[in-house]
Design a protein around this motif. Structure first.
Motif, PDB file in Angstrom:
ATOM      1  N   ASN A   1       0.828  -1.211   0.000  1.00 24.34           N
ATOM      2  CA  ASN A   1       0.000   0.000   0.000  1.00 24.34           C
ATOM      3  C   ASN A   1       0.864   1.263   0.000  1.00 24.34           C
ATOM      4  OD1 ASN A   1      -3.010  -0.498   0.141  1.00 24.34           O
ATOM      5  ND2 ASN A   1      -2.269  -1.944   1.686  1.00 24.34           N
ATOM      6  N   LEU A   2       2.033   1.189   0.664  1.00 24.42           N
ATOM      7  CA  LEU A   2       2.935   2.342   0.676  1.00 24.42           C
ATOM      8  C   LEU A   2       3.455   2.645  -0.726  1.00 24.42           C
ATOM      9  CD1 LEU A   2       5.100   1.785   3.891  1.00 24.42           C
ATOM     10  CD2 LEU A   2       3.316   3.492   3.539  1.00 24.42           C
ATOM     11  N   PHE A   3       3.745   1.596  -1.498  1.00 23.87           N
ATOM     12  CA  PHE A   3       4.232   1.808  -2.858  1.00 23.87           C
ATOM     13  C   PHE A   3       3.093   2.189  -3.807  1.00 23.87           C
ATOM     14  CE2 PHE A   3       7.729  -0.938  -1.264  1.00 23.87           C
ATOM     15  CZ  PHE A   3       8.787  -0.106  -1.584  1.00 23.87           C
ATOM     16  N   ALA A   4       1.977   1.522  -3.695  1.00 23.32           N
ATOM     17  CA  ALA A   4       0.843   1.835  -4.576  1.00 23.32           C
ATOM     18  C   ALA A   4       0.360   3.263  -4.370  1.00 23.32           C
ATOM     19  CB  ALA A   4      -0.293   0.851  -4.314  1.00 23.32           C
ATOM     20  N   GLY A   5       0.569   3.795  -3.152  1.00 25.03           N
ATOM     21  CA  GLY A   5       0.125   5.158  -2.846  1.00 25.03           C
ATOM     22  C   GLY A   5       0.750   6.226  -3.734  1.00 25.03           C
ATOM     23  N   PHE A   6       1.871   5.910  -4.378  1.00 20.09           N
ATOM     24  CA  PHE A   6       2.475   6.888  -5.292  1.00 20.09           C
ATOM     25  C   PHE A   6       1.546   7.221  -6.467  1.00 20.09           C
ATOM     26  CE2 PHE A   6       6.431   5.559  -3.221  1.00 20.09           C
ATOM     27  CZ  PHE A   6       7.097   6.776  -3.115  1.00 20.09           C
ATOM     28  N   LEU A   7       0.592   6.346  -6.772  1.00 18.39           N
ATOM     29  CA  LEU A   7      -0.281   6.545  -7.937  1.00 18.39           C
ATOM     30  C   LEU A   7      -1.619   7.174  -7.565  1.00 18.39           C
ATOM     31  CD1 LEU A   7       0.309   3.123  -9.749  1.00 18.39           C
ATOM     32  CD2 LEU A   7       1.449   5.300 -10.175  1.00 18.39           C
ATOM     33  N   THR A   8      -1.899   7.318  -6.275  1.00 18.67           N
ATOM     34  CA  THR A   8      -3.227   7.774  -5.851  1.00 18.67           C
ATOM     35  C   THR A   8      -3.593   9.122  -6.446  1.00 18.67           C
ATOM     36  OG1 THR A   8      -2.997   6.567  -3.760  1.00 18.67           O
ATOM     37  CG2 THR A   8      -4.683   8.290  -3.866  1.00 18.67           C
ATOM     38  N   ALA A   9      -2.701  10.119  -6.334  1.00 18.80           N
ATOM     39  CA  ALA A   9      -3.013  11.469  -6.826  1.00 18.80           C
ATOM     40  C   ALA A   9      -3.251  11.467  -8.329  1.00 18.80           C
ATOM     41  CB  ALA A   9      -1.869  12.421  -6.477  1.00 18.80           C
TER      42      ALA A   9
END
Length: 885
Positions: A783-791
Motif C-alpha cells: 500500500n505504501l508503494f501503490a500510494g504513489f499513484l493515488t493522486a
C-alpha cells in the motif's frame, strides 16, 4: 583515431633506479647539454621556486603519469619549441615527484647546468671538435637511446622555426622518426604525452589587440607577457595534457601500417598537433567571433539567401523587405557571447550560491567523460529544467572546470531589459514559444543554429520545453530537437553527441509560484519588477544543488541504426523517431536523478492512509522506501549516506517551519524516547506532492507492481498474473512517467519482485515455480508503494467525469477546458468524490487529456467513444478501490 593507454609489465622501480645509476656513470663521459640532471645550478633552483610552483596542474594528468611511470618510456611533446617550457616542465614535474623530462630533443640547456657539469661539457665538446672538426651528435652516439632505456624521460617540440628546411635540406634527424625506429627494436612501449600550458582560458578572437601584436598572443605569449603572467596571476595558469599515445599501438593501426617510416613520423606529428589543438579548443572553445560577424555569416550564406529569395517570391514581398525581415529575426535571436559578462556572472553566482545553498554536488567522473567527448567536436547539452537557475548553473560548472561555456536556448520571455542583454552576453540566444504565423522565422532560426554548430560551440537546450511545475520531468518536445537533427543531416557531419544532464535541488526558489500555477493561478510574467522582488530569496537557504552527467548519446548510432535512413523516412515516421530519441534522453536524465531526503519524507507523509502519523511509524515507512532504493542502486544525496535519521529530522523541521505539517508532542512513559505525531495541513499537500514527485520516477515501477498485486486480490500469484495489469498501468501513465522505450515488461516486473522478496514483502513458494506468497507485513508495504499513484488516479478520474458530464463535441474545441476541469475537480473534492487535493493539478489534467485524445477518446457523443469512456472509467474505479485512501 584513438590509441588506448594500457599498462604493460615493466621493471620495478628499484631495479630501474639501479640500472639508471649505472647508465649515469657510463654516459657522464659524454656530457651533452641536451641532458639536464636533477641537481641544477643555483640560478635554476631560484627561478623554479619563484615562477614554477603555483600554476595549477590537472589531477587526472598526475594520475595518468603515475600509471605509466614504471611500464614504459615517457616522451613529453609540446606544440612550439620553447626552452622556457622545457625548463618549466623539468622543474615542476621534478617537484611533483613525477617523471620529469631530463632529456630535451634538440634543446641546449647549458645555461641551467650545474657549474661542474657545464665545465666538463665544454671540455668534452671542445675536445671532440678539435679531433673530428664537427660537433658531437647525441643521435649518432646513441645518447638519447641509452638515457631513455635507463629510465629517463624526454621532451620534444612538434613545430620549430625553419623546421622543414632543417629536416629536408640538411638531413637533420627527426626525433619522432628516431623514436619510431627505436620502438621497432625494443619491447618496452614508448608513451607520448601531448602537453600544453594554458596561460589564458579566453577563446581566440578574429582580431589581434595591440598587446597581442607586441607581446604575443595568449596561446603563444612572448617572453615579457609570459613572465608577467607567471608573476602576476600564476594561479590562473593550467598545465594540461591531451590523450596519451602509445607508439607501439600507433604502429599497429591501419593508417600507420600502410606508410613507410618517414611518412609514419609525419603522420604522427600531424596527429599530435591536432590532438593538442582539439584539447585547447575543448577548454577555451572555438575562435570567438563578434555577434555582427555571426549574423553576417548567417545572412550571406548561400542557403540563407536561397531561403529569403524563395520566401519573397512565394509571398510576393520585395527582396529588400524580406532581407530586412530576416535580419530583424536574427537580431532578435542572436547571442552576444562576451567573456567579461561570463566573468561577471561568475562573481555574482559565487555570492548567490554561497548565500542561498549549502553547496553543489558535481559528478566529476561524468564531467571528465564529457571533457573527453568534447575533444571530438561540439556537444549538445540536454539538462532537465526545474528552475530559472538552470540557465546559469551549467555555464558556471563548465567555467570552473576548464570547459567552454555553452550557447543556451532560452525563451523570448527572458529577453526583457536588463536581463536579456546580460543573458545574451552569457551565451543565451532567444526563441519564440511557437513558430506559427511566421513562415520565414523557423528557417532563419534553423540557419542560426546551423552556424553555431558549424563554428564549434557547445549548445544547451531544455527538451521539456519549459520548467517542470510538478517536480518530475515532462514529456519531450521535439521541435528544437528536429532542428538539430536536420542540421546534422544537411551538413553530413561525422556525428553529434547529446549529453543528458540532471540538475536538481533540495528546494527550488519557484516552489510557491509553481503550486499557484498548478492550482489554476496565472503565471506571473518575467519582468524587472519580479527580478527585484527575487532578492528576498537571498535570506533563505535552499539546501544543495546536484548535477549529474549521463554518457553522451550518438545521433549517428540512433538515427542510422535502422534499415531505412532517417532522411528517407516519411514525416510521421521521422516524428516517431524523434519522440523515441527524446524519451531516451528523458529516461537517461531520470536515471541520473538524485533522491533527496525531502522526496523520501514527503512520500512517507503523503502515502500514509491516516491523517496523522507517529514519528517512529514515519521512519519505518521511510526505511521501506530506502531499502527499495538501495536495492535498485539509485543515486542518493550524500546526507542519506552520512546521517540518514539526522537528514530526515532536518527535513521534518523544514516542513514544520514552512507550515506544511504540524507536530504534536506526546508524553513519555517509562523513560521511552519521544514519539511525536505529525499531521499534514490539507492546503499544503500540493507542496509536499512537489517534493514527492522529485523521486517518484524511481518508485513508479514498484507502484505498478504493487497495484497489480493488490488488484489480483490474492495472497498467492505468479509473475505472469501481473503482466496484464502492469502493461495497462504503464501505458495509462505514459505521459506522466517516461521510461526507456525499449524496456520490456517482464524484466521490469522481475526486478521489483526481487526487491520485494529482499524486503520480506513476498516469499517465493517452496515448491511451485515462479509463484509468490504475500506476507502480512508485505500487504501494508504494498500500500505504501501503490500510494504513489493515488493522486494521478484522482486527476484522471476527474478528467473522465468531465468527459462524461460536460463534453459536447471534441474536448479540445472547448475554450479554457483546463479551467473547467479544475472547477469540476474542486467541486468533486468538496463532495468527497476525490480525496486527495494534491491530485487537482493542471499538469495532471493536461497529461490525462493528451493521453485520452491519443487513445481516440475525442467526442463522447459518438458510440465508440462512449464505450471507450466506460471502459476507462471501469478500469480506474477498479484500481482506485485497491489504493489506500
Amino acid at each position: 583515431m584513438t590509441y588506448n593507454r594500457h599498462r604493460l609489465p615493466g621493471k620495478k622501480s628499484s631495479a630501474r633506479a639501479e640500472e639508471k645509476s649505472k647508465m649515469d656513470k657510463k654516459n657522464d663521459s659524454n656530457p651533452f647539454f641536451c641532458y639536464l640532471p636533477a641537481s641544477r645550478g643555483l640560478l635554476a633552483r631560484l627561478i623554479s621556486a619563484l615562477l614554477f610552483s603555483r600554476p595549477k596542474m590537472d589531477a587526472n594528468l598526475k594520475k595518468s603519469l603515475k600509471d605509466i611511470e614504471n611500464s614504459g618510456i615517457i616522451i613529453y611533446v609540446n606544440k612550439y619549441r620553447s626552452p622556457f617550457e622545457y625548463f618549466f616542465y623539468h622543474c615542476r614535474y621534478l617537484k611533483e615527484g613525477l617523471p620529469y623530462p631530463a632529456l630535451g630533443f634538440d634543446y641546449s640547456t647549458y645555461f641551467w647546468q650545474p657549474a661542474k657539469r657545464l665545465l666538463k661539457g665544454f671540455v668534452f665538446h671542445t675536445g671532440y671538435f678539435l679531433k673530428h672538426f664537427s660537433m658531437p651528435d647525441p643521435y649518432q652516439q646513441q645518447f638519447y637511446r641509452n638515457r631513455l632505456l635507463s629510465g629517463d624521460s624526454a621532451m620534444l617540440s612538434l613545430i620549430e622555426e625553419y623546421d622543414g628546411y632543417r629536416r629536408l635540406a640538411q638531413s637533420w634527424t627527426d626525433p619522432l622518426d628516431y623514436l619510431i625506429e627505436m620502438q621497432k627494436t625494443i619491447d618496452t612501449p614508448i608513451y607520448i604525452v601531448p602537453q600544453l600550458i594554458l596561460y589564458d582560458r579566453s577563446p581566440q578572437t578574429t582580431r589581434l589587440s595591440i598587446t597581442d601584436v607586441i607581446f604575443g598572443t595568449p596561446e603563444r605569449p612572448g617572453r615579457l607577457r609570459r613572465l608577467w603572467m607567471m608573476l602576476k596571476r600564476p594561479g590562473k595558469i593550467w598545465i594540461e595534457a591531451a590523450e596519451i599515445v602509445c607508439i607501439k599501438d600507433f604502429l599497429q593501426t591501419p593508417e600507420a601500417t600502410r606508410l613507410n617510416q618517414k611518412s609514419q613520423a609525419i603522420y604522427l606529428r600531424r596527429y599530435l598537433i591536432d590532438q593538442i589543438n582539439r584539447h585547447r579548443q575543448s577548454i577555451t572553445g572555438p575562435i570567438l567571433k563578434s555577434r555582427t560577424e555571426i549574423i553576417q555569416g548567417v545572412m550571406t550564406h548561400p542557403e540563407t539567401q536561397k531561403i529569403i529569395s524563395e520566401y519573397a517570391a512565394e509571398h510576393k514581398v520585395p527582396i529588400n523587405k524580406a532581407q530586412k525581415e530576416a535580419a530583424d529575426f536574427l537580431d532578435e535571436i542572436a547571442a552576444n557571447y562576451n567573456l567579461k559578462i561570463v566573468r561577471l556572472f561568475d562573481i555574482c553566482l559565487k555570492w548567490i550560491f554561497r548565500a542561498m545553498f549549502d553547496g553543489m554536488a558535481v559528478d566529476q567522473e561524468g564531467l571528465s567523460k564529457i571533457r573527453q567527448a568534447s575533444k571530438a567536436g561540439p556537444l549538445v547539452l540536454v539538462p532537465c529544467h526545474k528552475s530559472h537557475l538552470d540557465y546559469l548553473i551549467l555555464s558556471y560548472v563548465f567555467y570552473h572546470n576548464n570547459l567552454p561555456c555553452p550557447h543556451i536556448a532560452a525563451g523570448r520571455n527572458l529577453s526583457f531589459w536588463p536581463i536579456g542583454p546580460l543573458f545574451r552576453g552569457g551565451g543565451a540566444f532567444f526563441l519564440r514559444r511557437t513558430f506559427k504565423g511566421e513562415p520565414l522565422y523557423p528557417k532563419i532560426f534553423s540557419a542560426y543554429i546551423n552556424k553555431l554548430l558549424t563554428e564549434g560551440f557547445h549548445m544547451e537546450f531544455f527538451i521539456e520545453g519549459g520548467r517542470s511545475r510538478t517536480g518530475k520531468l515532462l514529456p519531450p518536445k521535439i521541435g528544437f530537437l528536429s532542428l538539430l537533427v536536420d542540421a546534422y543531416m544537411k551538413n553530413n557531419w561525422e556525428d553529434m553527441l547529446f549529453v543528458p544532464i540532471f540538475i536538481g535541488y533540495d528546494r527550488v526558489l519557484e516552489e510557491k509560484a509553481y503550486i499557484h500555477e498548478m492550482e489554476g493561478g496565472r503565471k506571473s510574467p518575467e519582468s524587472l519588477v519580479n527580478v527585484l522582488k527575487a532578492r528576498k530569496f537571498l535570506k533563505k537557504k535552499f539546501g544543495k544543488i546536484y548535477i549529474n552527467f549521463h554518457e553522451p548519446f550518438s545521433i549517428k548510432e540512433h538515427f542510422n541504426s535502422g534499415q531505412t535512413p532517417f532522411a528517407k523516412l516519411g514525416r510521421e515516421e521521422q516524428k516517431q523517431q524523434l519522440h523515441f530519441f527524446g524519451e531516451k534522453i528523458i529516461n537517461a536524465v531520470n536515471n541520473e536523478s538524485v533522491i533527496t531526503p525531502h522526496a523520501v519524507i514527503a512520500a512517507a507523509l503523503l502515502n500514509c492512509s491516516h491523517k496523522r502519523i507517529y514519528y517512529r511509524q514515519l521512519l519505518t515507512h521511510a526505511e521501506t522506501y530506502m531499502n527499495y532504493l538501495s536495492f535498485r542502486g539509485v543515486k542518493m544525496a550524500d546526507t542519506l549516506y552520512i546521517d540518514r535519521q539526522g537528514a530526515f529530522e532536518t527535513v521534518l523541521d523544514t516542513f514544520i517551519s514552512n507550515k506544511y505539517i504540524e507536530k504534536s508532542v506526546t508524553s513519555n512513559k517509562g523513560g521511552t524516547p519521544p514519539n511525536p505525531i505529525f499531521k499534514i495541513h490539507e492546503s499544503k499537500r500540493p507542496n509536499l506532492e512537489y517534493y514527492k514527485n522529485n523521486g517518484v520516477i524511481f518508485f513508479a515501477p514498484a507502484a505498478y507492481t504493487s497495484l497489480s498485486i493488490l488488484a489480483l486480490d490474492a495472497f498467492q500469484f505468479t509473475a505472469a498474473d501481473l503482466h496484464g495489469h502492469y502493461a495497462f498501468l504503464k501505458d495509462f501513465f505514459c505521459k506522466e512517467f517516461i521510461f526507456d522505450p525499449t524496456e520490456e515488461i517482464e524484466p521490469a516486473i522481475r526486478k521489483n519482485l526481487k526487491a520485494f522478496i529482499e524486503d520480506a514483502i513476498l516469499t517465493p513458494h517452496p515448491t511451485l515455480p515462479d509463484t509468490y506468497n504475500l506476507t502480512s507485513a508485505g500487504f501494508r508495504k504494498l500500500n505504501l508503494f501503490a500510494g504513489f499513484l493515488t493522486a494521478y488516479f484522482e486527476a484522471y478520474w476527474v478528467v473522465l467525469n468531465f468527459y462524461l458530464r460536460y463534453t459536447k463535441g471534441p474536448i479540445l474545441e472547448h475554450k479554457n477546458y483546463t479551467k473547467k476541469i479544475q472547477a469540476l475537480g474542486s467541486r468533486m473534492y468538496k463532495r468527497n468524490e476525490v480525496l486527495r487535493n494534491e491530485g487537482l493539478s493542471r499538469g495532471n489534467y493536461k497529461n490525462a487529456v493528451t493521453f485520452f485524445t491519443h487513445q481516440g477518446l475525442l467526442n463522447p457523443e459518438n458510440e465508440e467513444d462512449k464505450q471507450l469512456l466506460e471502459l476507462y472509467m471501469e478500469k480506474v474505479q477498479l484500481y482506485r478501490r485497491c489504493l489506500p485512501n
